[in-house]
Each structure stands twice: as C-alpha cells, then as structure tokens.
Enzyme design. Structure first.
Site, mmCIF file in Angstrom:
data_model
loop_
_atom_site.group_PDB
_atom_site.id
_atom_site.type_symbol
_atom_site.label_atom_id
_atom_site.label_comp_id
_atom_site.label_asym_id
_atom_site.label_seq_id
_atom_site.Cartn_x
_atom_site.Cartn_y
_atom_site.Cartn_z
ATOM 1 C CG LEU A 209 -1.994 -1.151 1.200
ATOM 2 C CD1 LEU A 209 -2.930 -1.006 2.394
ATOM 3 C CD2 LEU A 209 -2.776 -1.269 -0.090
ATOM 4 C CG ASP A 210 3.707 4.394 1.112
ATOM 5 O OD1 ASP A 210 3.214 5.146 0.243
ATOM 6 O OD2 ASP A 210 4.475 4.799 1.993
ATOM 7 C CB ILE A 211 4.566 0.336 -4.356
ATOM 8 C CG1 ILE A 211 4.357 -0.987 -3.628
ATOM 9 C CG2 ILE A 211 5.642 0.201 -5.439
ATOM 10 C CD1 ILE A 211 3.665 -2.042 -4.455
ATOM 11 C CB THR B 49 2.620 8.225 -0.917
ATOM 12 O OG1 THR B 49 3.298 7.722 0.246
ATOM 13 C CG2 THR B 49 3.214 9.569 -1.312
#
Length: 189
Positions: A92-94, A134
């Site tokens: 969930l934050d690549i 992000t």
C-alpha cells in the site's frame, strides 16, 4: 522506535505487520527483517543494511530510465510484491522512496522497504476506512471507496513504471487533496 512518541494502535499494527513479514515472507527483492526486540521504552527493528540510496534519488539524477532498465526495476519489485500478496499482505505504499538499492553501484540490486502502510489480511482483518498510502501512488478505488486489495499495489507499480519511463508523475497537484482529486478525475498528464 520510541513507544511514547507513537500512537499505541499504530505501533501495534506495525508490529503485527513486521512480525508477519519476518516469519512468513522471504524474497530477495524485499528488505530482510532480522529481529524485533522490545523493551519498556523502545522497539528495536534490526533490518539488513542497504547503502545504495533510494530509487527516487536515482530518478532525480537521471531524469528517466530506459525501457529495459525500467522493466528490470518493475520485475524485481513486482516479485517482492507477489511474495507479500501470496501471504495476504498488501504493501500500500509502493513508490520510488521505498525502493532501496543494496549499494551505490549503478547495477546494484534493489529491495522494497517501508512496511508502515502494509495491511495483513485474514478472516478477522478490519480494512481501513481511511486513505492509506502516498498521494500520487494510491489507486482510485481507495480514494473513492477505501477499497483495498492486491490490485492497489499493482496500480502503484504502474505509477512507478510511468515515473521511471517519463521521469515525472502521471498526476500533478500543489496539495495532497488536489493530487488525490486529479488521480480520480483527470487523464494522465
């Protein structure tokens, strides 16, 4: 991690994620968590050392990557994401800042890091009812409906690929809400 400076629920969630990754997931393109120690005041997370800086720094210096170079990055990070997904963990934050190189060598291997936004999914998991990640890398379905699935990470990989090839993000905005709105409502820049 200083226990007094972090919200107890956030800390509890991150420890669950780190322990799940440490015990259930191994992939050569995922940063290795060696140990997690806890005392009365601190949580000590011992991870492998990666001294090559992050992908964001390399994109900033070069502007963009060639297609073969971009394919290599996406293949390696995609393998790390697949290893997480097989264990029902969503990253969930690549983003480029979370892809870390092993060394400064231009041909250095890279690894996916930063598990602060991860979600471990099982029968009892309550999915977040807020946006996690992000701005600019968050899938539209998360922005509109807080709908989390493995597809969210695949979307982020697509954004990463776009940035590697073009040298700029697909959606712009001067504020986080503007970037989120453009992600849902606008065509790619």
């Amino acid at each position: 991690v200083n226990k007094k400076k972090v919200d107890r629920d956030i800390l509890k969630h991150e420890l669950i994620v780190l322990k799940a990754i440490k015990s259930r997931v191994y992939n050569e393109h995922l940063v290795t968590i060696h140990e997690i120690y806890e005392d009365d005041y601190l949580i000590h997370i011992v991870m492998e050392y990666l001294g090559g800086g992050d992908l964001y720094e390399r994109i900033s210096k070069r502007g963009f990557f060639t297609e073969p170079e971009s394919a290599c990055v996406i293949r390696h990070i995609g393998e790390a994401v697949k290893a997480l997904h097989v264990q029902n963990i969503f990253h969930l934050d690549i983003k480029p800042e979370n892809v870390i190189y092993v060394s400064q060598d231009p041909a250095s291997d890279m690894k996916l890091a930063d598990f602060g936004c991860c979600l471990v999914v099982d029968a009892t998991t309550e999915k977040p009812n807020e946006i996690v990640g992000t701005a600019g890398y968050i899938a539209p379905e998360v922005i509109t409906d807080c709908c989390y699935s493995a597809k969210c990470d695949v979307y982020s990989l697509g954004v990463l690929l776009y940035i590697l090839l073009v040298g700029a993000p697909p959606y712009y905005g001067s504020t986080t809400p503007e970037i989120l709105m453009n992600t849902v409502k606008r065509d790619i820049a």
